[in-house]
Design an enzyme around this catalytic site. Structure first.
Site, PDB file in Angstrom:
ATOM      1  N   THR A 221      -6.754  -2.309 -13.515  1.00  0.00           N
ATOM      2  CA  THR A 221      -5.946  -2.064 -12.320  1.00  0.00           C
ATOM      3  C   THR A 221      -6.762  -1.292 -11.291  1.00  0.00           C
ATOM      4  O   THR A 221      -7.554  -0.415 -11.660  1.00  0.00           O
ATOM      5  CB  THR A 221      -4.643  -1.265 -12.595  1.00  0.00           C
ATOM      6  OG1 THR A 221      -4.106  -0.828 -11.344  1.00  0.00           O
ATOM      7  CG2 THR A 221      -4.853  -0.031 -13.448  1.00  0.00           C
TER       8      THR A 221
ATOM      9  N   ARG B 106      -7.060   9.792  18.588  1.00  0.00           N
ATOM     10  CA  ARG B 106      -5.793   9.427  17.939  1.00  0.00           C
ATOM     11  C   ARG B 106      -5.678   9.985  16.524  1.00  0.00           C
ATOM     12  O   ARG B 106      -6.672  10.361  15.907  1.00  0.00           O
ATOM     13  CB  ARG B 106      -5.705   7.893  17.820  1.00  0.00           C
ATOM     14  CG  ARG B 106      -5.295   7.246  19.115  1.00  0.00           C
ATOM     15  CD  ARG B 106      -5.337   5.740  18.993  1.00  0.00           C
ATOM     16  NE  ARG B 106      -4.753   5.139  20.189  1.00  0.00           N
ATOM     17  CZ  ARG B 106      -5.000   3.907  20.589  1.00  0.00           C
ATOM     18  NH1 ARG B 106      -5.821   3.128  19.908  1.00  0.00           N
ATOM     19  NH2 ARG B 106      -4.414   3.437  21.666  1.00  0.00           N
TER      20      ARG B 106
ATOM     21  N   HIS C 164      -3.711  -5.880   0.483  1.00  0.00           N
ATOM     22  CA  HIS C 164      -4.442  -6.602  -0.566  1.00  0.00           C
ATOM     23  C   HIS C 164      -5.934  -6.731  -0.294  1.00  0.00           C
ATOM     24  O   HIS C 164      -6.664  -7.245  -1.154  1.00  0.00           O
ATOM     25  CB  HIS C 164      -3.795  -7.969  -0.788  1.00  0.00           C
ATOM     26  CG  HIS C 164      -2.438  -7.835  -1.399  1.00  0.00           C
ATOM     27  ND1 HIS C 164      -1.317  -7.585  -0.640  1.00  0.00           N
ATOM     28  CD2 HIS C 164      -2.040  -7.833  -2.694  1.00  0.00           C
ATOM     29  CE1 HIS C 164      -0.265  -7.473  -1.453  1.00  0.00           C
ATOM     30  NE2 HIS C 164      -0.681  -7.610  -2.694  1.00  0.00           N
TER      31      HIS C 164
ATOM     32  N   GLN D 234      -7.685  -4.382  -0.560  1.00  0.00           N
ATOM     33  CA  GLN D 234      -8.186  -3.483  -1.603  1.00  0.00           C
ATOM     34  C   GLN D 234      -8.348  -4.177  -2.956  1.00  0.00           C
ATOM     35  O   GLN D 234      -9.035  -3.689  -3.839  1.00  0.00           O
ATOM     36  CB  GLN D 234      -7.239  -2.287  -1.779  1.00  0.00           C
ATOM     37  CG  GLN D 234      -7.166  -1.428  -0.545  1.00  0.00           C
ATOM     38  CD  GLN D 234      -5.888  -0.591  -0.510  1.00  0.00           C
ATOM     39  OE1 GLN D 234      -5.905   0.589  -0.792  1.00  0.00           O
ATOM     40  NE2 GLN D 234      -4.772  -1.201  -0.166  1.00  0.00           N
TER      41      GLN D 234
ATOM     42  N   ASP E 291      -5.410   0.716  -9.454  1.00  0.00           N
ATOM     43  CA  ASP E 291      -4.691   1.987  -9.304  1.00  0.00           C
ATOM     44  C   ASP E 291      -5.276   3.090 -10.197  1.00  0.00           C
ATOM     45  O   ASP E 291      -5.060   4.272  -9.937  1.00  0.00           O
ATOM     46  CB  ASP E 291      -3.216   1.826  -9.675  1.00  0.00           C
ATOM     47  CG  ASP E 291      -2.532   0.741  -8.874  1.00  0.00           C
ATOM     48  OD1 ASP E 291      -3.037   0.419  -7.790  1.00  0.00           O
ATOM     49  OD2 ASP E 291      -1.510   0.209  -9.346  1.00  0.00           O
TER      50      ASP E 291
ATOM     51  N   GLY F  58      -1.034  -7.910 -11.369  1.00  0.00           N
ATOM     52  CA  GLY F  58      -1.826  -8.071 -10.144  1.00  0.00           C
ATOM     53  C   GLY F  58      -3.288  -8.257 -10.490  1.00  0.00           C
ATOM     54  O   GLY F  58      -3.780  -7.673 -11.451  1.00  0.00           O
TER      55      GLY F  58
ATOM     56  N   MET G 289      -3.043   1.558  -1.428  1.00  0.00           N
ATOM     57  CA  MET G 289      -2.278   1.164  -2.625  1.00  0.00           C
ATOM     58  C   MET G 289      -2.401   2.217  -3.738  1.00  0.00           C
ATOM     59  O   MET G 289      -3.098   3.214  -3.576  1.00  0.00           O
ATOM     60  CB  MET G 289      -2.763  -0.182  -3.134  1.00  0.00           C
ATOM     61  CG  MET G 289      -2.187  -1.366  -2.389  1.00  0.00           C
ATOM     62  SD  MET G 289      -2.721  -2.896  -3.183  1.00  0.00           S
ATOM     63  CE  MET G 289      -1.651  -4.075  -2.357  1.00  0.00           C
ATOM     64  N   GLY G 290      -1.788   1.938  -4.872  1.00  0.00           N
ATOM     65  CA  GLY G 290      -1.904   2.867  -6.005  1.00  0.00           C
ATOM     66  C   GLY G 290      -0.601   3.119  -6.730  1.00  0.00           C
ATOM     67  O   GLY G 290      -0.547   3.927  -7.662  1.00  0.00           O
ATOM     68  N   ARG G 291       0.477   2.485  -6.243  1.00  0.00           N
ATOM     69  CA  ARG G 291       1.813   2.689  -6.819  1.00  0.00           C
ATOM     70  C   ARG G 291       2.179   4.173  -6.887  1.00  0.00           C
ATOM     71  O   ARG G 291       2.067   4.864  -5.897  1.00  0.00           O
ATOM     72  CB  ARG G 291       1.908   2.033  -8.202  1.00  0.00           C
ATOM     73  CG  ARG G 291       1.993   0.547  -8.138  1.00  0.00           C
ATOM     74  CD  ARG G 291       2.524  -0.025  -9.393  1.00  0.00           C
ATOM     75  NE  ARG G 291       1.852   0.527 -10.565  1.00  0.00           N
ATOM     76  CZ  ARG G 291       2.165   0.241 -11.801  1.00  0.00           C
ATOM     77  NH1 ARG G 291       3.162  -0.582 -12.042  1.00  0.00           N
ATOM     78  NH2 ARG G 291       1.510   0.766 -12.810  1.00  0.00           N
TER      79      ARG G 291
HETATM   80  O1  F6P Z   1      -1.040  -2.402  -9.348  1.00  0.00           O
HETATM   81  C1  F6P Z   1      -1.871  -2.927  -8.378  1.00  0.00           C
HETATM   82  C2  F6P Z   1      -1.182  -3.017  -7.052  1.00  0.00           C
HETATM   83  O2  F6P Z   1      -2.108  -3.498  -6.108  1.00  0.00           O
HETATM   84  C3  F6P Z   1      -0.535  -1.720  -6.576  1.00  0.00           C
HETATM   85  O3  F6P Z   1      -1.452  -0.828  -6.027  1.00  0.00           O
HETATM   86  C4  F6P Z   1       0.477  -2.257  -5.598  1.00  0.00           C
HETATM   87  O4  F6P Z   1       1.575  -1.387  -5.482  1.00  0.00           O
HETATM   88  C5  F6P Z   1       0.902  -3.555  -6.229  1.00  0.00           C
HETATM   89  O5  F6P Z   1      -0.116  -3.946  -7.111  1.00  0.00           O
HETATM   90  C6  F6P Z   1       1.152  -4.659  -5.233  1.00  0.00           C
HETATM   91  O6  F6P Z   1       1.624  -5.767  -5.905  1.00  0.00           O
HETATM   92  P1  F6P Z   1       1.796  -7.187  -5.237  1.00  0.00           P
HETATM   93  O7  F6P Z   1       0.444  -7.826  -5.197  1.00  0.00           O
HETATM   94  O8  F6P Z   1       2.710  -7.912  -6.125  1.00  0.00           O
HETATM   95  O9  F6P Z   1       2.313  -6.984  -3.849  1.00  0.00           O
END
Ligand code: F6P
Length: 361
Positions: A137, A174, A286, A288, A139, A10, A181-183
């Protein structure tokens, strides 16, 4: 010295800044020559996927997001998806890659990427290729280095998003859930949540309890506040439950890992029966990863790009650059293959708890 350079996995803000530093110092100080390999390892698998990479090509790219070389998270030289008889099958293309490297007369290969790209770099090294790595990354989950460039820019996006959610959450009283993100690691959610002033930070390292969340939310609504911001990692999940998967590993040819997504909706659905307040979910996705690197990412990326050349010059193949305790250094490529996780007993988590942020546990 003629070096091939590729960006894999990515994308992330700061990749171009690395390329600029690498080429500028390489050409100006060391007299090296560079070849840009396009679309990650794909450029070494498919023919004709290279570009010249000199001072002209890297001019003006410092603030640019993405990567001028393109990238791919499906181009694994050891398991590349190829269509055979109408079916996609993963093929070992490493021999092709080795031949291309020879044909291009490369003395070494600079691989800029995350755990996948760096693991493949290490595997190529085992096959005799001179490889050096540069970790990237948003992440920030690579072991071997304390920080990757791109993380800071992503934290900025998360913090700004949470700032914006505050005003609308307050106006409507609310619960705003923001999926980050961050896996499998919660670094981005932790820093983004702290910087944005979230009430809850839910991360994969600490499976959350719905009961604890409901009790804390009810408490908040009994005070004057009457709204809440929940920062939740895409990889977070309820205790006893499982991660929310958007696409299984076998649904994405060549990728080899699942695509996470939907943790915010899962949480909202679990909370809804217990709360009167309305719940809304924002998935930052994305946003982010796109856009310009922050100034501190640019500095780190420039340091990494330059340091890569020290490794090349000193013949430190099968190593990658890293940052430890604020100091540039290097470590083995195999080190990057271990996942890094938020330390639940670490300073930042303790700090967050001390100011009343809940981790839902
Ligand atoms: O590793 C970077 C990352 O943005 C993660 O945070 C996320 O899970 C993944 O890539 C998303 O990947 P893709 O762009 O293939 O959807």
């Amino acid at each position: 010295m003629k070096l091939g350079v590729l960006t894999g996995g990515g994308d992330c803000p700061g990749l171009n800044a690395v390329l600029r530093a690498l080429v500028r110092r390489g050409v100006l100080e060391l007299g090296y020559e560079f070849v840009g390999i396009l679309n990650g390892y794909e450029g070494l698998i498919l023919p004709e996927l290279t570009m010249p990479l000199g001072l002209n090509e890297v001019r003006g790219i410092l603030p640019k997001g993405g990567t001028i070389l393109g990238t791919s998270n499906k181009a694994n030289p050891f398991a590349y998806p190829v269509r055979e008889g109408g079916k996609l099958v993963n093929k070992d293309m490493s021999e092709v890659v080795l031949k291309r490297i020879k044909a291009l007369k490369l003395d070494g290969l600079v691989c800029i990427g995350g755990d996948g790209t760096l693991t493949m770099a290490h595997q190529l090294s085992e096959r005799g290729v001179n490889v050096v790595g540069c970790p990237k990354t948003i992440d920030n989950d690579l072991s071997g280095t304390d920080q990757t460039f791109g993380f800071d820019a992503a934290v900025n996006v998360v913090a700004e998003a949470i700032d914006r959610l505050h005003t609308t959450a307050e106006a409507h009283q609310r619960v705003m859930v923001v999926e980050i993100m961050g896996r499998n690691a919660g670094f981005l959610t932790l820093d983004g949540g702290l910087a944005g002033g979230a009430d809850f930070i839910l991360i994969p390292e600490a499976p959350y309890s719905v009961e604890v969340m409901v009790a804390r939310l009810q408490e908040l609504y009994e005070t004057k506040k009457k709204f809440a911001i929940v920062a939740i990692s895409e990889g977070a999940f309820p205790a006893g439950g499982a991660q929310a998967v958007a696409q299984g590993a076998d649904e994405i040819p060549g990728r080899g890992v699942v695509r996470l997504g939907g943790s915010g909706k899962v949480l909202a659905d679990l909370l809804a029966p217990h709360l009167e307040a309305e719940i809304r979910v924002t998935v930052l996705g994305h946003l982010q990863r796109g856009g310009s690197p922050s100034p501190s990412d640019r500095v780190l990326a420039t340091m990494y790009g330059s340091m890569v050349l020290d490794l090349v010059r000193d013949g430190k193949w099968d190593h990658m650059v890293c940052l430890r305790d604020g100091k540039l250094g290097f470590t083995t490529l195999s080190e990057s293959r271990k996942e890094r996780h938020v330390d639940l007993n670490g300073d930042k988590v303790r700090l967050a708890k001390s100011i009343g942020i809940s981790f839902g546990v």
